[in-house]
Design a protein around this motif. Structure first.
Motif, mmCIF file in Angstrom:
data_model
loop_
_atom_site.group_PDB
_atom_site.id
_atom_site.type_symbol
_atom_site.label_atom_id
_atom_site.label_comp_id
_atom_site.label_asym_id
_atom_site.label_seq_id
_atom_site.Cartn_x
_atom_site.Cartn_y
_atom_site.Cartn_z
ATOM 1 N N ALA A 215 0.834 -1.201 0.000
ATOM 2 C CA ALA A 215 0.000 0.000 0.000
ATOM 3 C C ALA A 215 0.870 1.253 0.000
ATOM 4 O O ALA A 215 0.576 2.233 -0.698
ATOM 5 C CB ALA A 215 -0.933 0.000 1.206
ATOM 6 N N ILE A 271 -3.546 -4.079 -2.781
ATOM 7 C CA ILE A 271 -4.046 -2.834 -2.183
ATOM 8 C C ILE A 271 -5.572 -2.840 -2.133
ATOM 9 O O ILE A 271 -6.174 -2.287 -1.204
ATOM 10 C CB ILE A 271 -3.505 -1.576 -2.901
ATOM 11 C CG1 ILE A 271 -4.057 -1.455 -4.326
ATOM 12 C CG2 ILE A 271 -1.989 -1.543 -2.879
ATOM 13 C CD1 ILE A 271 -3.827 -0.089 -4.944
ATOM 14 N N LEU A 290 -6.459 4.479 -0.538
ATOM 15 C CA LEU A 290 -6.058 3.513 -1.551
ATOM 16 C C LEU A 290 -7.003 3.515 -2.748
ATOM 17 O O LEU A 290 -6.602 3.148 -3.859
ATOM 18 C CB LEU A 290 -5.960 2.110 -0.942
ATOM 19 C CG LEU A 290 -4.849 1.940 0.098
ATOM 20 C CD1 LEU A 290 -4.755 0.498 0.559
ATOM 21 C CD2 LEU A 290 -3.496 2.406 -0.449
#
Length: 440
Positions: A215, A271, A290
């Motif tokens: 991430a 992610i 994200l």
């Protein structure tokens, strides 16, 4: 030590081979008879530098073999690595854990005595606890199975080194677990030779580490691509800006390369799964962050497609486009979520005549998009092109002679989707050069 590795995809095959390289006796297990046969014959089913040679060496020593028989794995060893895939779920952003549950269920039916399962697959936080409950229900009173989590941090193209010489080893264990001593023994050579940091955490922290790392990397990549848009609109140069940012030790230069963005089998799906799990837990910051990272990443592909289309006054029908690269990154034949292949496919569907070249990934790509043209060399791919898109930064493309390339195209217009070409040389050879977030 005797070890088994369940799942012989990219992660599992690499891990099994490298554990044998460390001197262990290893049995790899998979439900794919075709994959197992290939590995036993010394053939790696994907491209990864150095792995084929390591497979040949390990098979020759007799320390490594592969089977489809999960019962044989249960008899072979009492320490079992779990390396099956966790793809994005077909009905949402979450991780599909069916392979994890299937592998553990199949193995558990044959276990007797004391065993340790070490998870390496990238999973949502809480998975290990769920598996512990599963195992308690699946195993008999004569069987005790401990669960630990040892996340992987492989980079495609560098997987052998990342396994044998990792920058850290993370191990998540439950209270009272004895797994730490076993895992230290497994990696004893690495710990002794390299002084690799060995970090012991709870299970939940270990499960989060890989997703959090991906991430952060994805955020850094999308950040510089968002900055590249500002640079394009203001006349600044994103590569010079990134160099200046990189001298700040709090930021660093790595992963500040503006371009087509990330792809592959890990970052995109990881992610999304990380954000999905955070949302399930009621955390609000990560899903929003994200979501924007993913959106920016996908927008980079659209930007290149728009640049190609605009160069033909809005209509690519019948126009000849060359795309250099279809793998998501160099030194890999992985086309999963590849920005390069997505661009080639989109232009083809819009009516362009798209010809591609890639040193390793044309076989996998041709099975997905057979309608593309596949050229045996970069210059063959460029022949007659009206637009060239450099989409994967293979050394073969970076080292292309711009004069020789100029002589075979119909229009010297190139979009450097990875900002990797020597700009002055290409402009000097008469090319109309377009970078990502650059003045050119």
């Amino acid at each position: 030590m005797k070890l088994t590795v369940t799942g012989t995809g990219y992660l599992g095959a690499t891990h099994a081979i490298c554990m044998a390289e460390l001197g262990h006796e290893v049995l790899g297990v998979d439900i794919s008879a075709e994959r197992i046969a290939a590995l036993n014959e010394g053939r790696v089913p994907f491209h990864e530098p150095g792995l084929a040679d390591a497979l040949t060496r390990s098979l020759a020593t007799g320390r490594l073999s592969f089977t489809t028989d999960i019962a044989a794995a249960a008899d072979f060893a009492d320490t079992h690595f779990l390396t099956v895939g966790t793809p994005q779920h077909s009905e949402g952003r979450s991780a599909d854990l069916s392979q994890v549950h299937g592998a553990v269920t199949a193995l558990a039916r044959h276990l007797h005595g004391r065993h340790l399962i070490i998870g390496k697959s990238t999973v949502p936080v809480g998975t290990a606890a769920d598996l512990r409950r599963m195992l308690n229900q699946l195993t008999g009173p004569d069987t005790t199975v401990d669960i630990a989590w040892n996340p992987e941090f492989l980079r495609e193209g560098h997987a052998v080194r990342d396994t044998l010489h990792p920058d850290r080893i993370v191990l998540g264990v439950a209270p009272g677990s004895t797994a730490e001593s076993t895992v230290r023994d497994i990696y004893a050579r690495t710990l002794a030779d390299d002084g690799t940091p060995f970090l012991v955490t709870d299970l939940e922290t270990a499960e989060l580490v890989k997703g959090a790392a991906n991430a952060f990397l994805a955020t850094k990549i999308s950040f510089i691509n968002a900055i590249a848009e500002v640079c394009e609109r203001s006349g600044a140069d994103v590569t010079q800006l990134a160099d200046a940012l990189g001298h700040d030790t709090r930021i660093g230069r790595r992963f500040l390369g503006a371009g087509l963005g990330f792809g592959g089998g890990c970052l995109p799906k990881d992610i999304r799964a990380f954000a999905s799990r955070a949302e399930q837990l009621g955390a609000t910051g990560i899903p929003g962050l994200l979501g924007h990272v993913d959106e920016i990443n996908l927008r980079q592909r659209r930007s290149v497609i728009d640049t190609v289309t605009d160069s033909f006054d809005g209509d690519v029908t019948g126009r000849r486009v060359s795309v250099l690269g279809v793998a998501f990154k160099p030194d890999s034949d992985d086309i999963r979520d590849s920005p390069a292949l997505a661009i080639a496919g989109s232009l083809s569907r819009s009516g362009a005549q798209v010809t591609v070249h890639d040193p390793e990934a044309m076989g996998p790509a041709s099975r997905i998009l057979p309608e593309l043209g596949y050229a045996p060399t970069p210059l063959d791919a460029l022949r007659g092109a009206e637009v060239v898109v450099l989409a994967t930064e293979w050394r073969d493309f970076i080292d292309l002679d711009p004069v020789a390339a100029r002589d075979v195209v119909d229009r010297p217009f190139i979009i450097d989707g990875r900002n990797c070409l020597p700009v002055e040389a290409w402009i000097g050879a008469g090319w109309d050069y377009r970078g990502m977030g650059r003045r050119f």
